[in-house]
Scaffold this motif. Structure first.
Motif, short mmCIF file in Angstrom:
data_model
loop_
_atom_site.label_atom_id
_atom_site.label_comp_id
_atom_site.label_asym_id
_atom_site.label_seq_id
_atom_site.Cartn_x
_atom_site.Cartn_y
_atom_site.Cartn_z
N GLY A 134 0.85 -1.20 0.00
CA GLY A 134 0.00 0.00 0.00
C GLY A 134 0.87 1.23 0.00
N LYS A 135 1.98 1.18 -0.74
CA LYS A 135 2.95 2.28 -0.64
C LYS A 135 2.42 3.58 -1.24
CE LYS A 135 5.93 1.04 -4.59
NZ LYS A 135 5.12 -0.06 -5.09
N SER A 136 1.54 3.48 -2.23
CA SER A 136 1.05 4.74 -2.79
C SER A 136 0.22 5.50 -1.75
CB SER A 136 0.25 4.50 -4.08
OG SER A 136 -0.72 3.53 -3.87
N LEU A 137 -0.56 4.78 -0.94
CA LEU A 137 -1.32 5.47 0.11
C LEU A 137 -0.36 6.05 1.15
CD1 LEU A 137 -4.32 3.05 0.69
CD2 LEU A 137 -4.10 4.93 -0.91
N ALA A 138 0.72 5.30 1.43
CA ALA A 138 1.66 5.74 2.46
C ALA A 138 2.37 7.04 2.08
CB ALA A 138 2.67 4.65 2.75
N TYR A 139 2.58 7.27 0.78
CA TYR A 139 3.19 8.57 0.44
C TYR A 139 2.14 9.63 0.08
CZ TYR A 139 3.18 7.05 -4.58
OH TYR A 139 2.84 6.62 -5.84
N LEU A 140 0.98 9.18 -0.43
CA LEU A 140 0.00 10.18 -0.83
C LEU A 140 -0.62 10.92 0.37
CD1 LEU A 140 -1.86 8.42 -3.80
CD2 LEU A 140 -0.38 10.42 -3.93
N VAL A 141 -0.85 10.18 1.46
CA VAL A 141 -1.52 10.84 2.60
C VAL A 141 -0.67 12.00 3.14
CG1 VAL A 141 -2.39 10.52 4.94
CG2 VAL A 141 -2.97 8.86 3.15
N PRO A 142 0.62 11.75 3.51
CA PRO A 142 1.40 12.92 3.98
C PRO A 142 1.63 13.96 2.89
CG PRO A 142 2.75 10.91 3.93
CD PRO A 142 1.36 10.49 3.64
N ALA A 143 1.71 13.53 1.64
CA ALA A 143 1.93 14.50 0.55
C ALA A 143 0.71 15.41 0.41
CB ALA A 143 2.19 13.75 -0.76
N ILE A 144 -0.47 14.82 0.47
CA ILE A 144 -1.70 15.63 0.33
C ILE A 144 -1.83 16.58 1.52
CG2 ILE A 144 -4.23 15.51 0.36
CD1 ILE A 144 -3.98 12.94 -1.32
N ARG A 145 -1.52 16.06 2.71
CA ARG A 145 -1.65 16.93 3.89
C ARG A 145 -0.72 18.14 3.75
NH1 ARG A 145 -0.91 15.32 10.17
NH2 ARG A 145 1.28 15.27 9.66
N HIS A 146 0.49 17.88 3.30
CA HIS A 146 1.44 18.99 3.12
C HIS A 146 0.92 19.98 2.08
CE1 HIS A 146 5.04 21.20 2.11
NE2 HIS A 146 5.01 20.73 0.88
N ALA A 147 0.41 19.45 0.97
CA ALA A 147 -0.05 20.33 -0.11
C ALA A 147 -1.19 21.24 0.37
CB ALA A 147 -0.50 19.49 -1.31
N VAL A 148 -2.14 20.63 1.10
CA VAL A 148 -3.30 21.42 1.54
C VAL A 148 -2.90 22.39 2.65
CG1 VAL A 148 -5.58 21.26 2.65
CG2 VAL A 148 -4.96 19.67 0.81
N ALA A 149 -2.12 21.89 3.62
CA ALA A 149 -1.77 22.74 4.77
C ALA A 149 -0.89 23.91 4.34
CB ALA A 149 -1.07 21.91 5.83
N ASP A 150 0.06 23.67 3.42
CA ASP A 150 1.02 24.72 3.06
C ASP A 150 0.71 25.36 1.72
OD1 ASP A 150 2.10 23.84 5.33
OD2 ASP A 150 4.02 23.17 4.53
N ASP A 151 -0.44 25.06 1.17
CA ASP A 151 -0.84 25.61 -0.12
C ASP A 151 0.27 25.39 -1.16
OD1 ASP A 151 -2.56 26.70 -1.80
OD2 ASP A 151 -2.14 28.81 -1.29
N ALA A 152 0.76 24.17 -1.20
CA ALA A 152 1.88 23.84 -2.10
C ALA A 152 1.41 22.78 -3.10
CB ALA A 152 3.04 23.29 -1.28
N THR A 153 2.28 22.50 -4.07
CA THR A 153 1.98 21.42 -5.00
C THR A 153 3.00 20.30 -4.79
OG1 THR A 153 1.16 22.97 -6.63
CG2 THR A 153 1.78 20.81 -7.45
N VAL A 154 2.51 19.07 -4.77
CA VAL A 154 3.41 17.92 -4.69
C VAL A 154 3.35 17.20 -6.03
CG1 VAL A 154 3.82 15.68 -3.60
CG2 VAL A 154 3.17 17.64 -2.20
N VAL A 155 4.52 16.86 -6.56
CA VAL A 155 4.56 16.13 -7.83
C VAL A 155 4.83 14.66 -7.54
CG1 VAL A 155 5.95 15.78 -9.92
CG2 VAL A 155 5.26 18.09 -9.25
#
Ligand code: SF4
Length: 656
Positions: A24-45
């Motif tokens: 389930g590695k995609s979920l393991a990186y997507l969850v913190p990546a999405i949180r960072h993007a939303v919290a910091d108004d950033a884009t994750v690639v």
């Protein structure tokens, strides 16, 4: 893994994570990546190597996560997919119908010309149906030549302000959508162009997740590879012919003919020194292309048609000119200091010799432009080779990990330059696998067989293969190191076993894989793309056979140049380059066996060197921890038992 990714994002320390299939590695990186993007108004690639993973992320994982995270995050996170401009239909090209001149084959071969015409017609029809204009959504696909008629590169594009279709352009729409998204899914090629080529194609981002990171170096190398051939020069001359003085354009065409004459006399392979006639021919092409570029002059305010023709011509001319310059300059430093390797590649019939130039290493580029500019999380099921991340980290331009992990015997010995110790900070993490490899799988090495020869599969290999396939009741994925070996094994086994043998090339690979999965007792034999792209859980696949250790061919120009460069720095070129290449592919190939926790089976390696050679320890340590044996009878008995327990046999077994 999710915590480690979150830590990397927070601290800026790069992270390499090995996570087996089914983690389930995609979920393991997507969850913190999405949180960072939303919290910091950033884009994750998020970058992937394959379309299959891109689709999985965009069609399955991201929609589900967006749903699940909307409440805790206070808004629904957004995502988009972005590819290179050449991947999208260019509606201006479709409408203006600026056709590419057919190349020589199409010109003289009426069948090729009509097939091309049919494909282009189909593309025109598709242009009124498609919503995205994304080439990957066109099923079945078309040839590259047909696609070129309806697409443009970034350099050929008119630009949104000049293009009459600009506001409705598929590529521009995808870019705009990506600019607004929290997560942008892309491929390694576009990531490489964005990072290495100095013009921004991805939205501003501070974190990038490289999934399928085992493929990163190869994809970056492809982006940084250029080629020059006389048909390419002729094409550039044709494109500018109507826009400049004809004699200047003819000069370029003649220089291209001169290059063809020189290349025809050279044998294919790596070039360590610049033969004098080739140097003169390249200089002539360079100068003639330069003259055409000067004659074309700076862009004027012309009508759209004129600008389109000029852009197409300029892009082709610059490509020819820059590649000719790079080819000549590649030979200028002393051999030990060269950054590029040059080789002559030829068609099967040797009719179109092409010069290629590629970087010997991409580590320096990646370290400076990728790791130096943003936080990078690299992940894959296969990153720790020989039990350490250092082997791949070196190729990415990262320093060795601290403290040094235990290395398997025979692990690569390349001595890194001292400055590498000062490189970007990173950590490696192996989160393991949900599978119990030692209980679910056997690694069998046919130690009693002779080492593989140069001339095809020895009869003893075919006997061994037939014995294993019969014991397994079919259900075999045969991974061969060459198409020739795959075909030879297919022909031999079709007369010796009762199970159906499918061979790569008989049909589209995706269809063959589907048939193999549906027909439980069938076998599928093939080469490279099967090593990485087959995902068949269940009893249809209980035996993976590998005919020989997948070292690069000794005459592979890039691998041999890389080996030599490592040796020049005091390392062991064979272990660092060839054994690493083999370890990565072997691990990928062996990874085809267990695709769900209920799967059981055998990985059989016919090449005895895996058990006998010194580097065998490094290769074995790169494989999942299967239970290992060299006993043929033990492995055949295990395969018989698996076959007997399969649902097909259970259904047909007589009642007790
Ligand atoms: S903006 Fe570029 S890619 Fe888009 S339609 Fe126009 S020329 Fe084609």
């Amino acid at each position: 893994m999710a915590e480690a990714v979150e830590h990397a994002i927070r601290t800026g320390e790069h992270l390499a994570v090995q996570a087996g299939t089914g983690t389930g590695k995609s979920l393991a990186y997507l969850v913190p990546a999405i949180r960072h993007a939303v919290a910091d108004d950033a884009t994750v690639v998020v970058s992937t190597a394959t379309i299959a993973l891109q689709r999985q992320l965009v069609d399955r994982d991201l929609p589900r996560l967006a749903e699940a995270l909307a409440k805790p995050l206070g808004r629904r996170p957004t995502f988009a997919i972005l590819k290179g401009r050449r991947n999208y239909l260019c509606m201006h090209r479709v409408h203006s119908g600026a056709p590419e001149e057919p190349d020589d084959t199409a010109l003289f071969d009426p069948f090729a010309a009509s097939a091309l015409g049919r494909q282009v017609r189909r593309l025109h029809e598709w242009s009124s149906e498609t919503v995205t204009g994304d080439r990957d959504e066109l099923v079945p696909g078309v040839s590259d030549q047909a696609w070129r008629q309806v697409s443009v590169t970034a350099k050929e594009c008119l630009g949104v302000s000049r293009c009459p279709i600009g506001m409705d352009c598929f590529a521009e729409r995808a870019r705009a959508e990506a600019g607004r998204a929290d997560v942008v899914v892309t491929n390694h090629a576009l990531l490489a162009i964005d990072a290495l080529e100095g013009y921004q194609v991805l939205p501003e981002h501070d974190v990038v997740v490289v999934d399928e990171a085992h493929d990163l170096v190869d994809r970056v190398t492809s982006v940084a590879t250029a080629e020059l051939s006389s048909p390419g020069v002729a094409n550039a001359a044709r494109r500018c012919g109507r826009l400049i003085d004809q004699s200047t354009a003819d000069g370029l065409a003649e220089a291209g003919d001169g290059l063809a004459l020189v290349l025809e006399d050279l044998p294919p392979g790596r070039l360590d020194r610049l033969p004098e006639p080739m140097g003169a021919a390249l200089a002539a092409v360079r100068n003639a292309a330069h003259a055409c570029i000067t004659a074309l002059g700076p862009e004027r305010r012309e009508d759209v048609e004129g600008t389109t023709a000029r852009r197409l011509a300029m892009a082709a001319l610059q490509d020819v000119h820059d590649t000719a310059v790079r080819l000549v300059e590649a030979f200028e430093p002393d051999e030990a200091d060269r950054r590029d390797v040059v080789w002559l590649a030829a068609d099967r019939d040797g009719s179109r010799p092409t010069l290629r130039v590629a970087p010997i290493g991409v580590g320096g580029l990646l370290r400076e432009r990728l790791f130096g500019a943003r936080t990078v999380v690299l992940t894959s099921a296969t990153l720790a080779l020989g039990g350490t991340f250092d082997t791949l980290a070196r190729q990415w331009g990262l320093p060795p990990s601290q403290p040094r992990a235990h290395k398997a015997e025979g692990t690569a010995t390349d001595k890194a330059p001292p400055s590498d110790q000062d490189g970007p900070k990173w950590t490696g993490l192996d989160v393991g696998s949900p599978f119990q490899h030692a209980r679910s799988g056997i690694l069998y090495v046919a130690r009693h067989l002779p080492p593989p020869g140069r001339d095809g599969l020895p009869p003893s290999y075919l006997d061994e293969l037939a014995g294993l396939v019969n014991a397994a009741g079919g259900r075999t994925l045969g991974l061969f190191s060459s198409m020739r070996a795959a075909k030879e094994a297919t022909e031999a086994l079709r007369t010796r076993i009762e199970h159906r043998v499918l061979c790569q090339g008989d049909d589209a690979t995706a269809l063959l894989v589907r048939e193999f999965a549906e027909d439980e007792r069938s076998c599928l034999f093939g080469t490279l793309s099967l090593w990485q792209g087959v995902d068949v859980p269940g009893p249809s696949l209980s035996l993976v056979v590998i005919d020989r250790l997948p070292f690069p061919r000794p005459d592979d120009p890039l691998a041999s140049a890389r080996q030599r460069a490592v040796a020049a720095r005091g390392g062991n070129g064979f272990l660092t380059v060839a054994a690493t290449h083999a370890a990565l592919l072997l691990a990928q190939g062996a990874g085809r066996l267990l695709r769900s926790s209920a799967d059981r089976g055998v990985v059989a390696v016919l090449d005895p060197r895996l058990a006998t050679a010194r580097y065998g320890g490094f290769l074995r340590a790169s494989l999942p921890p299967f239970w290992a044996t060299t006993d043929r009878e033990v492995v055949r008995a295990a395969l018989h038992r698996l076959d007997a327990a399969s649902p097909v046999n259970q259904a047909t077994a007589p009642a007790p």
